[in-house]
Design a protein around this motif. Structure first.
Motif: not given
Length: 313
Positions: A33-35, A131-134, A99-101, A280-281
């Protein structure tokens, strides 16, 4: 059946996840749900409406034409876009739903252009910048990571990834192509081993809070911190593995059959597609490997804390 106008809905604790977080399945459902990338396309107006609805529910106000499922849907939308501590709307590419796209694009390009020195440097830099932005977007609102620490982690992780990739490319110059295609994965794994401990260096130095079975604070444990950070590093590396290992195997198989010589323009789309499916998984399933609240054996922590039975965060 929807409630009538002005109906008071049953009270549930919406500050916790909808699914049981003590089970892997429950955690996986939460992270799926979150991702969910489709959360990125929710209009700002709908996000604001979801936030207002959630606030009204928390205040116990009567709601019109709303069910508990609607409340949980609003919670998922709010959690996907607003910072849990500050309540501020997070920048788009820093959200978990990106994260996924984003990783699909970056990973696909890293594995497509792995032979060029300039491309290796560029895409490893892009990856660590993302990664730094996240990390900055999802930083704690109560105990934020200092910008100096974020910068140090960013520089060292980028340097480690670039050095690893370029060194392996040079050493494995004459190795079979499948080996060369795996270099980006090794470089990203090395960067995770640098970046995550640096980001959480304060926990390694001071320890993390530990609690007994009655949820009473016992103290701080450096051993527990080390165990927790090791689990995070492991899950991040495993998260990368399906896309960055399976994709090269498939692409190498197609390359040997001459597909890319006949149709060179399909190389990048195929790599992006396979990466996207894997991520995605893999992203939600690997995030769910370890619960946020875990148990640790008494005999495995500092002697001064061994008189207590506890859980640690």
């Amino acid at each position: 059946m929807e409630p009538e106008e002005g109906t008071f809905l049953p009270k549930v604790d919406i500050n916790v996840a909808r699914w049981d977080q003590s089970t892997y399945i429950g955690r996986a459902k939460y992270y799926f749900s979150t991702t969910n990338p489709f959360n990125l396309f929710i209009p700002s107006s709908d996000l604001e409406k979801a936030k207002i609805l959630l606030d009204k529910y928390k205040l116990g106000k009567p709601l019109t034409g709303v069910t508990i499922d609607d409340i949980y849907k609003a919670k998922e939308q709010v959690d996907s876009a607003f910072h849990p501590d500050t309540g501020e709307k997070m920048i788009l590419i820093g959200r978990m739903s990106a994260q996924v796209p984003m990783n699909m694009l970056i990973t696909g390009c890293m594995m497509t252009f792995y032979r060029s020195t300039s491309a290796v440097i560029f895409w490893q830099w892009i990856n660590q910048s993302f990664n730094a932005i996240v990390n900055y977007t999802n930083r704690s609102g109560t105990s934020p990571i200092p910008n100096e620490q974020l910068g140090k982690s960013y520089i060292m992780a980028t340097g480690g990834a670039v050095f690893t990739a370029l060194s392996l490319n040079k050493v494995l110059h004459n190795a079979p192509s499948i080996i060369g295609r795996l270099v980006p994965f090794i470089a990203v794994a090395a960067a995770n081993c640098i970046n995550i401990p640096l980001m959480r260096i304060k926990e390694l130095k001071e320890g993390v809070p530990v609690y007994d079975e009655n949820n009473q604070l016992v103290g701080k444990s450096k051993i527990a911190a080390c165990k927790g950070i090791t689990a995070v590093v492991f899950s991040r590396v495993v998260m990368c593995a399906p896309g960055m290992v399976l994709t090269p195997i498939i692409v190498n198989w197609l390359d040997k059959r001459g597909l890319f010589k006949r149709y060179p323009k399909v190389n990048l789309p195929i790599q992006l597609g396979v990466c996207g499916i894997c991520l995605a998984f893999a992203t939600p399933m690997c995030c769910a490997l370890f619960p946020q609240k875990s148990a640790i054996s008494v005999i495995n922590i500092e002697p001064e804390l061994q008189v207590h039975c506890f859980n640690f965060f």
